[in-house]
Scaffold this motif. Structure first.
Motif, PDB file in Angstrom:
ATOM      1  N   THR A  20       9.766   0.026 -15.146  1.00 20.66           N
ATOM      2  CA  THR A  20       8.496  -0.692 -15.119  1.00 20.66           C
ATOM      3  C   THR A  20       8.463  -1.848 -16.118  1.00 20.66           C
ATOM      4  O   THR A  20       8.088  -2.963 -15.738  1.00 20.66           O
ATOM      5  N   CYS A  46      -0.194  -0.613 -15.764  1.00 21.00           N
ATOM      6  CA  CYS A  46       0.224   0.458 -14.861  1.00 21.00           C
ATOM      7  C   CYS A  46       0.840   1.613 -15.645  1.00 21.00           C
ATOM      8  O   CYS A  46       0.606   2.781 -15.328  1.00 21.00           O
ATOM      9  N   VAL A  50      -2.012   4.712 -15.153  1.00 19.21           N
ATOM     10  CA  VAL A  50      -1.647   5.532 -13.996  1.00 19.21           C
ATOM     11  C   VAL A  50      -1.111   6.913 -14.385  1.00 19.21           C
ATOM     12  O   VAL A  50      -1.542   7.908 -13.799  1.00 19.21           O
ATOM     13  N   VAL A 122      -6.039  -1.158  -9.999  1.00 14.85           N
ATOM     14  CA  VAL A 122      -4.945  -0.193 -10.134  1.00 14.85           C
ATOM     15  C   VAL A 122      -5.424   1.258 -10.092  1.00 14.85           C
ATOM     16  O   VAL A 122      -4.907   2.045  -9.305  1.00 14.85           O
ATOM     17  N   SER A 126      -4.628   3.637  -6.888  1.00  9.87           N
ATOM     18  CA  SER A 126      -3.813   4.832  -7.127  1.00  9.87           C
ATOM     19  C   SER A 126      -4.471   6.081  -6.554  1.00  9.87           C
ATOM     20  O   SER A 126      -3.809   6.914  -5.936  1.00  9.87           O
TER      21      SER A 126
END
Length: 161
Positions: A20, A46, A50, A122, A126
């Protein structure tokens, strides 16, 4: 699963986790100089939000329950997780995939989306898109798996999304 297998799953999780930031720098090199910081922030966001969301509710919705399209909250907030077994390692491994999937999307919105909008998008994406698709692919009741689709490497949920 024996300890060597758990170690290998955690090594795999670390490798995916390192992808990432690598993706952030790759996309950062592709945008105009005024948007490099935005691209880095989008990818690192992220990594921040997440996995936390995945551990709190995403894993439970994707890997518990018997619904046709979505799981339930039996394992929400890590409740009922078998910490003496391999489940925490698998949760960590899957959290890294959940984090890199929206990071891949950031390349599609490079130079086009403000960070504030991304910060809202995001977690919503998700929960509303990634988690149900993961359930469909991996749950014994998920409709991908029940129709005979097999995923040996874990990438089907990512590539479908």
């Amino acid at each position: 699963m024996e300890s060597g297998n758990v170690a290998w799953v955690l090594v795999g999780a670390a490798l995916v986790l390192f992808m990432t930031p690598g993706l952030a720098f790759f996309y950062g090199g592709m945008v105009r100089s005024k948007n490099v910081l935005n691209m880095l922030m989008m990818n690192f966001w992220c990594l921040l939000v997440v996995p936390v969301l995945w551990a709190l509710v995403g894993y439970s919705l994707a890997f518990s329950g018997k619904g046709k399209f979505l799981g339930n909250f039996d394992k929400a907030f890590l409740r009922g997780l078998d910490f003496s077994g391999t489940e925490p390692a698998v949760l960590i491994f899957l959290a890294t995939f959940a984090a890199i999937t929206p990071a891949l999307i950031s390349g599609a919105v490079a130079d086009r989306m403000k960070f504030a909008a991304w910060a809202i998008f995001v977690p919503l994406w998700s929960l509303l898109v990634y988690v149900p698709v993961t359930y469909w692919v991996f749950s014994p009741n998920g409709w991908f798996l029940t129709r005979g689709s097999l995923d040996f490497a874990g990438g089907t949920a990512i590539h479908v999304n």
